[in-house]
Design a protein around this motif. Structure first.
Motif, mmCIF file in Angstrom:
data_model
loop_
_atom_site.group_PDB
_atom_site.id
_atom_site.type_symbol
_atom_site.label_atom_id
_atom_site.label_comp_id
_atom_site.label_asym_id
_atom_site.label_seq_id
_atom_site.Cartn_x
_atom_site.Cartn_y
_atom_site.Cartn_z
ATOM 1 N N LEU A 13 0.822 -1.207 0.000
ATOM 2 C CA LEU A 13 0.000 0.000 0.000
ATOM 3 C C LEU A 13 0.857 1.259 0.000
ATOM 4 N N ILE A 14 2.061 1.177 0.504
ATOM 5 C CA ILE A 14 2.975 2.323 0.483
ATOM 6 C C ILE A 14 3.711 2.411 -0.854
ATOM 7 N N VAL A 15 4.102 1.272 -1.402
ATOM 8 C CA VAL A 15 4.881 1.249 -2.641
ATOM 9 C C VAL A 15 4.021 1.600 -3.860
ATOM 10 N N PHE A 52 5.856 9.496 -17.082
ATOM 11 C CA PHE A 52 5.989 8.954 -18.426
ATOM 12 C C PHE A 52 4.654 8.905 -19.158
ATOM 13 N N ALA A 53 3.584 9.378 -18.535
ATOM 14 C CA ALA A 53 2.257 9.359 -19.144
ATOM 15 C C ALA A 53 2.120 10.499 -20.146
ATOM 16 N N ILE A 75 -1.183 12.780 -12.035
ATOM 17 C CA ILE A 75 -0.781 13.115 -10.667
ATOM 18 C C ILE A 75 -2.008 13.507 -9.841
ATOM 19 N N LYS A 76 -2.984 14.190 -10.450
ATOM 20 C CA LYS A 76 -4.222 14.512 -9.735
ATOM 21 C C LYS A 76 -4.957 13.235 -9.319
ATOM 22 N N GLY A 77 -4.969 12.253 -10.187
ATOM 23 C CA GLY A 77 -5.609 10.980 -9.862
ATOM 24 C C GLY A 77 -4.862 10.206 -8.800
ATOM 25 N N SER A 78 -3.553 10.368 -8.745
ATOM 26 C CA SER A 78 -2.774 9.641 -7.736
ATOM 27 C C SER A 78 -3.014 10.189 -6.338
ATOM 28 N N ASN A 79 -3.501 11.418 -6.223
ATOM 29 C CA ASN A 79 -3.840 11.981 -4.924
ATOM 30 C C ASN A 79 -4.919 11.148 -4.232
ATOM 31 N N ILE A 92 5.011 4.028 -7.101
ATOM 32 C CA ILE A 92 5.135 3.543 -8.473
ATOM 33 C C ILE A 92 4.222 4.328 -9.409
ATOM 34 N N ILE A 93 3.018 4.662 -8.941
ATOM 35 C CA ILE A 93 2.088 5.436 -9.775
ATOM 36 C C ILE A 93 2.637 6.834 -10.048
ATOM 37 N N ILE A 94 3.216 7.460 -9.035
ATOM 38 C CA ILE A 94 3.779 8.802 -9.240
ATOM 39 C C ILE A 94 4.964 8.750 -10.197
#
Length: 135
Positions: A56-58, A69-70, A77-81, A62-64
């Motif tokens: 859950l931490i990693v 590269f997206a 990055i807004k979705g990763s929040n 990885i998403i950020i």
């Protein structure tokens, strides 16, 4: 009150407001996480470092990293929040050690929120006539 009891009360409020209001849901979610951080600071709530918490931490890290590269990095990055917030919520939820009785209270709070939303929608439909059906 103990920190775990306060976190459970905020969790009940979060479950109730989940179907009602996005802004109140976000406020209670942030409040739950801040109380969890405070409990971690005071060493009352210490998250275990088992495989699930490590994942859950990693995962947000990885998403950020992958968002750079997206094609649309800013939107990613807004979705990763949201993902980071939900992962922190799950880490602290695991540390509450909810009994069956507390889970029933939590589900009752969630269903009560759905019922209030249903009544609000019926009132809006039949008395206020602001529904899309009457446009």
């Amino acid at each position: 009150m103990k920190i775990r009891e306060v976190m459970f009360a905020v969790l009940l409020l979060l479950a109730f407001t989940l179907p009602l209001s996005e802004s109140i849901k976000n406020i209670t979610l942030v409040l739950f996480i801040l109380i969890g951080f405070y409990g971690t600071y005071k060493k009352v709530i210490i998250p275990k470092l088992d495989l699930l918490n490590i994942l859950l931490i990693v995962m947000p890290i990885i998403i950020i990293i992958g968002s750079y590269f997206a094609l649309d990095a800013q939107n990613t990055i807004k979705g990763s929040n949201t993902i980071i917030t939900m992962n922190i919520l799950f880490i602290y939820l695991r540390e509450l050690h909810l009994s069956e009785r507390k889970i029933v209270k939590l589900l009752f709070s969630l269903f009560l929120g759905f019922f209030v939303t249903l009544l609000w929608g019926y009132y809006d439909l039949f008395f206020q006539h602001t529904s899309i059906l009457f446009i």
